[in-house]
Design a protein around this motif. Sequence first.
Motif, PDB file in Angstrom:
ATOM      1  N   TYR A 227      40.959 -35.531  63.923  1.00  0.00           N
ATOM      2  CA  TYR A 227      41.027 -36.593  62.922  1.00  0.00           C
ATOM      3  C   TYR A 227      42.421 -37.190  62.789  1.00  0.00           C
ATOM      4  O   TYR A 227      42.554 -38.399  62.607  1.00  0.00           O
TER       5      TYR A 227
ATOM      6  N   ALA B  18      41.547 -42.140  54.064  1.00  0.00           N
ATOM      7  CA  ALA B  18      41.620 -40.991  54.981  1.00  0.00           C
ATOM      8  C   ALA B  18      43.066 -40.519  55.122  1.00  0.00           C
ATOM      9  O   ALA B  18      43.337 -39.317  55.117  1.00  0.00           O
TER      10      ALA B  18
ATOM     11  N   LEU C 245      36.520 -36.731  55.924  1.00  0.00           N
ATOM     12  CA  LEU C 245      37.490 -37.406  56.782  1.00  0.00           C
ATOM     13  C   LEU C 245      36.797 -38.146  57.917  1.00  0.00           C
ATOM     14  O   LEU C 245      37.123 -39.294  58.216  1.00  0.00           O
TER      15      LEU C 245
ATOM     16  N   LEU D 108      35.071 -41.265  56.604  1.00  0.00           N
ATOM     17  CA  LEU D 108      36.041 -42.310  56.277  1.00  0.00           C
ATOM     18  C   LEU D 108      36.583 -42.972  57.542  1.00  0.00           C
ATOM     19  O   LEU D 108      36.674 -44.204  57.626  1.00  0.00           O
ATOM     20  N   LEU D 109      36.940 -42.163  58.526  1.00  0.00           N
ATOM     21  CA  LEU D 109      37.511 -42.707  59.757  1.00  0.00           C
ATOM     22  C   LEU D 109      36.475 -43.488  60.557  1.00  0.00           C
ATOM     23  O   LEU D 109      36.789 -44.534  61.131  1.00  0.00           O
TER      24      LEU D 109
ATOM     25  N   GLU E  62      43.891 -38.513  52.127  1.00  0.00           N
ATOM     26  CA  GLU E  62      43.213 -37.214  52.171  1.00  0.00           C
ATOM     27  C   GLU E  62      43.922 -36.232  53.097  1.00  0.00           C
ATOM     28  O   GLU E  62      43.919 -35.031  52.877  1.00  0.00           O
TER      29      GLU E  62
ATOM     30  N   GLU F  29      38.958 -47.547  53.902  1.00  0.00           N
ATOM     31  CA  GLU F  29      38.604 -46.198  54.339  1.00  0.00           C
ATOM     32  C   GLU F  29      39.728 -45.533  55.120  1.00  0.00           C
ATOM     33  O   GLU F  29      39.940 -44.337  55.016  1.00  0.00           O
TER      34      GLU F  29
ATOM     35  N   TYR G  62      43.255 -41.032  63.501  1.00  0.00           N
ATOM     36  CA  TYR G  62      43.913 -41.826  62.458  1.00  0.00           C
ATOM     37  C   TYR G  62      45.152 -42.522  63.019  1.00  0.00           C
ATOM     38  O   TYR G  62      45.347 -43.731  62.823  1.00  0.00           O
TER      39      TYR G  62
END
Length: 76
Positions: A43, A68, A11, A14-15, A71, A64, A47
């Motif tokens: 996270y 995320a 995560l 991706l972030l 996910e 990405e 996000y």
Amino acid sequence: MTADPNHYAKLENLLRGALDQAGAALSERDKTHVSEYLDHGEYGVAYELLTFVLDKQQIAHPKELRQAGGEMGLLE
């Protein structure tokens, strides 16, 4: 039940990747805030903030960021 550290690392990667891709369009303040949330393992907040800022500026979400969100169970 224990949390999978690999999931959180994924995560974060991706972030951070999404932040890097969108970085040129963001203010330094917004980049700093998102980065600080990531530094502290927040996270979901990172996000949400990144999504909000991109939506407000009508900027497409990087791949990405969408990944995320999936996910984290925030996207269908």
